[in-house]
Design a protein around this motif. Sequence first.
Motif, PDB file in Angstrom:
ATOM      1  N   VAL A   4       0.840  -1.202   0.000  1.00  0.00           N
ATOM      2  CA  VAL A   4       0.000   0.000   0.000  1.00  0.00           C
ATOM      3  C   VAL A   4       0.879   1.257   0.000  1.00  0.00           C
ATOM      4  O   VAL A   4       0.613   2.225  -0.725  1.00  0.00           O
ATOM      5  CB  VAL A   4      -0.969  -0.003   1.209  1.00  0.00           C
ATOM      6  CG1 VAL A   4      -1.748   1.306   1.303  1.00  0.00           C
ATOM      7  CG2 VAL A   4      -1.933  -1.184   1.103  1.00  0.00           C
ATOM      8  N   LEU A   5       1.941   1.216   0.782  1.00  0.00           N
ATOM      9  CA  LEU A   5       2.869   2.356   0.852  1.00  0.00           C
ATOM     10  C   LEU A   5       3.481   2.635  -0.524  1.00  0.00           C
ATOM     11  O   LEU A   5       3.539   3.772  -0.991  1.00  0.00           O
ATOM     12  CB  LEU A   5       3.973   2.066   1.872  1.00  0.00           C
ATOM     13  CG  LEU A   5       5.068   3.124   2.033  1.00  0.00           C
ATOM     14  CD1 LEU A   5       4.489   4.461   2.461  1.00  0.00           C
ATOM     15  CD2 LEU A   5       6.109   2.665   3.056  1.00  0.00           C
ATOM     16  N   GLU A   6       3.915   1.574  -1.159  1.00  0.00           N
ATOM     17  CA  GLU A   6       4.546   1.659  -2.474  1.00  0.00           C
ATOM     18  C   GLU A   6       3.566   2.229  -3.509  1.00  0.00           C
ATOM     19  O   GLU A   6       3.882   3.123  -4.275  1.00  0.00           O
ATOM     20  CB  GLU A   6       4.929   0.217  -2.879  1.00  0.00           C
ATOM     21  CG  GLU A   6       6.147   0.050  -3.723  1.00  0.00           C
ATOM     22  CD  GLU A   6       7.365   0.814  -3.253  1.00  0.00           C
ATOM     23  OE1 GLU A   6       7.749   1.722  -3.980  1.00  0.00           O
ATOM     24  OE2 GLU A   6       7.925   0.527  -2.184  1.00  0.00           O
ATOM     25  N   ARG A   7       2.351   1.688  -3.488  1.00  0.00           N
ATOM     26  CA  ARG A   7       1.345   2.027  -4.499  1.00  0.00           C
ATOM     27  C   ARG A   7       0.828   3.460  -4.384  1.00  0.00           C
ATOM     28  O   ARG A   7       0.538   4.107  -5.385  1.00  0.00           O
ATOM     29  CB  ARG A   7       0.184   1.040  -4.361  1.00  0.00           C
ATOM     30  CG  ARG A   7      -0.700   0.927  -5.586  1.00  0.00           C
ATOM     31  CD  ARG A   7      -1.672  -0.230  -5.427  1.00  0.00           C
ATOM     32  NE  ARG A   7      -1.032  -1.528  -5.565  1.00  0.00           N
ATOM     33  CZ  ARG A   7      -1.582  -2.687  -5.177  1.00  0.00           C
ATOM     34  NH1 ARG A   7      -2.778  -2.697  -4.614  1.00  0.00           N
ATOM     35  NH2 ARG A   7      -0.944  -3.813  -5.347  1.00  0.00           N
ATOM     36  N   TYR A   8       0.688   3.934  -3.138  1.00  0.00           N
ATOM     37  CA  TYR A   8       0.032   5.236  -2.950  1.00  0.00           C
ATOM     38  C   TYR A   8       0.915   6.286  -2.294  1.00  0.00           C
ATOM     39  O   TYR A   8       0.408   7.300  -1.830  1.00  0.00           O
ATOM     40  CB  TYR A   8      -1.278   5.059  -2.157  1.00  0.00           C
ATOM     41  CG  TYR A   8      -2.212   4.144  -2.877  1.00  0.00           C
ATOM     42  CD1 TYR A   8      -2.760   4.519  -4.107  1.00  0.00           C
ATOM     43  CD2 TYR A   8      -2.506   2.874  -2.381  1.00  0.00           C
ATOM     44  CE1 TYR A   8      -3.595   3.665  -4.811  1.00  0.00           C
ATOM     45  CE2 TYR A   8      -3.335   2.014  -3.084  1.00  0.00           C
ATOM     46  CZ  TYR A   8      -3.874   2.415  -4.299  1.00  0.00           C
ATOM     47  OH  TYR A   8      -4.688   1.565  -5.008  1.00  0.00           O
ATOM     48  N   ARG A   9       2.223   6.056  -2.300  1.00  0.00           N
ATOM     49  CA  ARG A   9       3.108   6.973  -1.603  1.00  0.00           C
ATOM     50  C   ARG A   9       2.828   8.459  -1.874  1.00  0.00           C
ATOM     51  O   ARG A   9       2.767   9.255  -0.939  1.00  0.00           O
ATOM     52  CB  ARG A   9       4.574   6.579  -1.901  1.00  0.00           C
ATOM     53  CG  ARG A   9       5.633   7.499  -1.364  1.00  0.00           C
ATOM     54  CD  ARG A   9       5.558   7.700   0.150  1.00  0.00           C
ATOM     55  NE  ARG A   9       6.272   8.910   0.504  1.00  0.00           N
ATOM     56  CZ  ARG A   9       5.726  10.113   0.568  1.00  0.00           C
ATOM     57  NH1 ARG A   9       4.440  10.294   0.347  1.00  0.00           N
ATOM     58  NH2 ARG A   9       6.443  11.156   0.877  1.00  0.00           N
ATOM     59  N   PRO A  10       2.609   8.875  -3.153  1.00  0.00           N
ATOM     60  CA  PRO A  10       2.361  10.304  -3.391  1.00  0.00           C
ATOM     61  C   PRO A  10       1.089  10.840  -2.721  1.00  0.00           C
ATOM     62  O   PRO A  10       0.987  12.041  -2.463  1.00  0.00           O
ATOM     63  CB  PRO A  10       2.233  10.409  -4.928  1.00  0.00           C
ATOM     64  CG  PRO A  10       2.870   9.168  -5.459  1.00  0.00           C
ATOM     65  CD  PRO A  10       2.660   8.110  -4.425  1.00  0.00           C
ATOM     66  N   ARG A  11       0.146   9.947  -2.422  1.00  0.00           N
ATOM     67  CA  ARG A  11      -1.104  10.410  -1.809  1.00  0.00           C
ATOM     68  C   ARG A  11      -1.109  10.279  -0.290  1.00  0.00           C
ATOM     69  O   ARG A  11      -2.072  10.676   0.373  1.00  0.00           O
ATOM     70  CB  ARG A  11      -2.303   9.641  -2.407  1.00  0.00           C
ATOM     71  CG  ARG A  11      -2.582  10.074  -3.844  1.00  0.00           C
ATOM     72  CD  ARG A  11      -3.679   9.260  -4.482  1.00  0.00           C
ATOM     73  NE  ARG A  11      -5.026   9.663  -4.045  1.00  0.00           N
ATOM     74  CZ  ARG A  11      -6.130   9.145  -4.562  1.00  0.00           C
ATOM     75  NH1 ARG A  11      -6.059   8.222  -5.517  1.00  0.00           N
ATOM     76  NH2 ARG A  11      -7.321   9.540  -4.136  1.00  0.00           N
TER      77      ARG A  11
END
Length: 300
Positions: A204-211
Motif C-alpha cells: 500500500v505504501l509503495e502504491r500510494y506513496r504520493p497520496r
Amino acid sequence: MSQHQESKVKIGIAPIGWTNDDMPELGQEITFEQCISEMALAGFTGTEVGNKYPRDPQVLKKALELRNLEIASAWFSAFLTTKPFQETEVAFIKHRDFLYEMGAKVIVVSEQGHSIQGKMDAPLFDAKPVFTDEEWKRLTVGLNKLGSLAQEKGMNIVFHHHMGTGVQTTEEVDRLMEMTDPELVHLLFDTGHLFFSGADPLVVLERYRPRIKHVHLKDVRLDVAEKVKQEKLSFLQAVKEGVFTVPGDGDFDFAPVFKRLSETDYEGWMLVEAEQDPAKANPLEYAIMAREYIKKASGI
C-alpha cells in the motif's frame, strides 16, 4: 534520514494509549494534563485530539504550548454511506474550523457507516461491513466534496482505512483511491490496521506513496491477532486483549517503512497510535519505548 528531511517530519503520539475514546472505561482516571505531560516527557512534539481534550482552542493551545506540543490532526467520523451528505458536511465544517484554529494541516476522516469497530460483540472478521456499489459511489463522491471543503482552508483530508469498517483491506483501499480525486482525497497510512487486516503495508505504501500525507505507527501482536480470528472476537475485545502495541514491541518490521518514507522525502506527521489497556501497558513506559525505537529505526 537526512538533516533536511528530519526537519520536515514530526513525531507525535495519539492519546489513545492513555484514554480510549471507544471504551472510556480504559484509562478513565487519567487526566488530560497527565496525558499530554507524559507525551512531552517521552519526547514527542505533537498529538491528536482525544475525548478529554478541551475544545476551546485558546485553552487547548495554552496547555499544549506549555509542553511544546502541537495538534497534528483529529479523527472525524463520516457517515456518507448511511446518512444524507448534509449531516456529515455540517459536522465536518465544524471539525475543520476547530482544527484550522489549532494549526493542523490534515483532517483524519474515517467512514463509520455500517462500522462495527465500536460494537463489543460483533466478530471483527466475520461481521465486517461490505459496501454496495451505490454506497461506494456515495462514499467517494462525498469524500471528494469533503476534500474540497478542507482545501478552502488550505488543509487536506487523509482517509483512515480501519478495521471493522468498509475500507479495511488492500482491495478496498485500492477501490477508494481509484474512485476519488487524487488532488482532493489523500491517504492516512496506518501500519497496524493494514497488518492486522492481513495485508502487506509495504504494498500500500509503495502504491500510494504520493497520496500519503499522514502516518500512524502501530504494531501488532500476531498471536493475539490469530486468537481474534479463531475466537471470533470483536475489534474492542481485540484491543483489550492487546492486539495492538507500540512500534518495536510487536511483530511488524518498521525498518522498510521508514526507509521508503525517507527515500521518497515524506513530509508530515508520523504518529504512534497504539491503543492498549493502560492498566496493563503503562502509557508513559510504552510511549518512551516507542520514541526510543523510532529514533533507533529511523534516525528521527
